[in-house]
Enzyme design. Structure first.
Site, PDB file in Angstrom:
ATOM      1  N   THR A  27       0.819  -1.207   0.000  1.00 24.04           N
ATOM      2  CA  THR A  27       0.000   0.000   0.000  1.00 24.04           C
ATOM      3  C   THR A  27       0.858   1.265   0.000  1.00 24.04           C
ATOM      4  O   THR A  27       0.462   2.288  -0.553  1.00 24.04           O
ATOM      5  CB  THR A  27      -0.961   0.024   1.203  1.00 24.04           C
ATOM      6  OG1 THR A  27      -0.203  -0.109   2.413  1.00 24.04           O
ATOM      7  CG2 THR A  27      -1.979  -1.088   1.121  1.00 24.04           C
ATOM      8  N   ASP A 105       2.167  -8.850  -7.000  1.00 29.91           N
ATOM      9  CA  ASP A 105       2.638  -7.645  -7.688  1.00 29.91           C
ATOM     10  C   ASP A 105       4.107  -7.671  -8.094  1.00 29.91           C
ATOM     11  O   ASP A 105       4.568  -6.811  -8.847  1.00 29.91           O
ATOM     12  CB  ASP A 105       2.374  -6.398  -6.842  1.00 29.91           C
ATOM     13  CG  ASP A 105       2.922  -6.509  -5.420  1.00 29.91           C
ATOM     14  OD1 ASP A 105       4.059  -6.990  -5.245  1.00 29.91           O
ATOM     15  OD2 ASP A 105       2.205  -6.107  -4.479  1.00 29.91           O
ATOM     16  N   HIS A 120       0.707 -17.194  -4.142  1.00 29.59           N
ATOM     17  CA  HIS A 120      -0.478 -16.920  -4.963  1.00 29.59           C
ATOM     18  C   HIS A 120      -0.104 -16.606  -6.411  1.00 29.59           C
ATOM     19  O   HIS A 120      -0.951 -16.148  -7.172  1.00 29.59           O
ATOM     20  CB  HIS A 120      -1.286 -15.761  -4.374  1.00 29.59           C
ATOM     21  CG  HIS A 120      -1.965 -16.113  -3.087  1.00 29.59           C
ATOM     22  ND1 HIS A 120      -2.395 -15.161  -2.172  1.00 29.59           N
ATOM     23  CD2 HIS A 120      -2.303 -17.312  -2.550  1.00 29.59           C
ATOM     24  CE1 HIS A 120      -2.950 -15.760  -1.138  1.00 29.59           C
ATOM     25  NE2 HIS A 120      -2.902 -17.069  -1.346  1.00 29.59           N
ATOM     26  N   SER A 189      -4.105  -9.462   7.088  1.00 30.94           N
ATOM     27  CA  SER A 189      -5.143  -9.637   8.097  1.00 30.94           C
ATOM     28  C   SER A 189      -5.175 -11.055   8.648  1.00 30.94           C
ATOM     29  O   SER A 189      -5.820 -11.321   9.659  1.00 30.94           O
ATOM     30  CB  SER A 189      -6.516  -9.314   7.491  1.00 30.94           C
ATOM     31  OG  SER A 189      -6.792 -10.200   6.418  1.00 30.94           O
ATOM     32  N   ASN A 211       0.772  -5.080  11.530  1.00 29.59           N
ATOM     33  CA  ASN A 211      -0.369  -4.840  10.652  1.00 29.59           C
ATOM     34  C   ASN A 211      -1.130  -3.640  11.205  1.00 29.59           C
ATOM     35  O   ASN A 211      -1.078  -3.368  12.397  1.00 29.59           O
ATOM     36  CB  ASN A 211      -1.273  -6.080  10.607  1.00 29.59           C
ATOM     37  CG  ASN A 211      -2.273  -6.020   9.469  1.00 29.59           C
ATOM     38  OD1 ASN A 211      -1.917  -5.715   8.330  1.00 29.59           O
ATOM     39  ND2 ASN A 211      -3.534  -6.306   9.756  1.00 29.59           N
TER      40      ASN A 211
END
Length: 237
Positions: A27, A105, A120, A189, A211
């Site tokens: 982010t 990413d 992933h 999360s 987090n």
């Protein structure tokens, strides 16, 4: 000793550190996370983002899938932030054993990290579902509508969609979490299974969770920091 000092002490003390990273790591580079306050899941659309990133959507409504995928998953022009760069520094020092990431990413690799397990998958690998021919991420994101192979087959990103099984490298990720001295969880999360189950395998000496919100594993950690990741890592040396 404050939490930043405690984190620094753990990093300085151990040389067998595994990082487990999620969307919150990216982010700071301008990529939206999923469940954060400004995340993709806060979109006012009537369609569930989990469906839009599912194998069912890809198979049954590829136009809808790719409209969402191209608008939300394109990180080709995104640069690594202070977190990615710090992990690269730890790898160069021989302290970082591996990075296990849920992110697709490619920013850890763009920062220069070598020991990355992308459980992933990654946007940078794509293949035709008919003939298996490989295609670049640029080809996929620059295409109009649904990207197609020269054989006319639809091109699929080599990323794990909802409804699909994880890749074989998940077994290696499980082994690393089970055997490492230190596991540092960043920006996730810990709500998505089976990825979150990796934390439950940890049997080492120090579990750290950083987090911006609480996770189901906070009560099992030796150190928990609920702060912005970039602010935390800017204070580390």
């Amino acid at each position: 000793m404050n939490n930043i000092e405690k984190l620094q002490n753990i990093i300085d003390t151990y040389d067998d550190i595994v990082f487990f990273t999620g969307a919150g790591v990216s982010t700071g580079s301008g990529i939206k996370d999923f469940r954060g306050k400004n995340g993709i899941y806060k979109d006012k659309s009537n369609i569930n983002p989990e469906y839009l990133l599912s194998v069912n959507c890809f198979n049954n409504e590829p136009e809808l899938f790719y409209d969402f995928y191209k608008n939300n998953m394109n990180s080709l022009n995104i640069e690594p932030n202070v977190v990615h760069k710090y992990l690269k520094k730890l790898e160069d020092k021989g302290k970082l054993k591996s990075i296990i990431t849920q992110n697709i990413d490619g920013l850890h690799e763009k920062a220069g990290c070598k020991n990355v397990i992308s459980i992933h998958g990654t946007i940078y690998e794509n293949h035709c579902i008919l003939c298996g021919k490989s295609y670049s991420a640029n080809y996929v994101f620059d295409s109009i509508g649904v990207p197609r192979c020269t054989c006319t087959g639809i091109i699929k990103p080599d990323v794990v969609l909802y409804g699909e099984s994880l890749y074989d490298n998940f077994i290696k990720a499980q082994y690393l979490c089970y055997t490492s001295q230190v596991l540092i969880v960043l920006g996730t999360s810990l709500l998505v299974e089976p990825a979150a189950s990796l934390v439950g395998l940890f049997k080492g000496e120090k579990l750290v969770i950083i987090n911006d919100s609480k996770t189901p594993y906070d009560n099992k950690a030796d150190l928990v920091i609920h702060e912005d990741l970039n602010k935390v890592f800017e204070l580390l040396k």
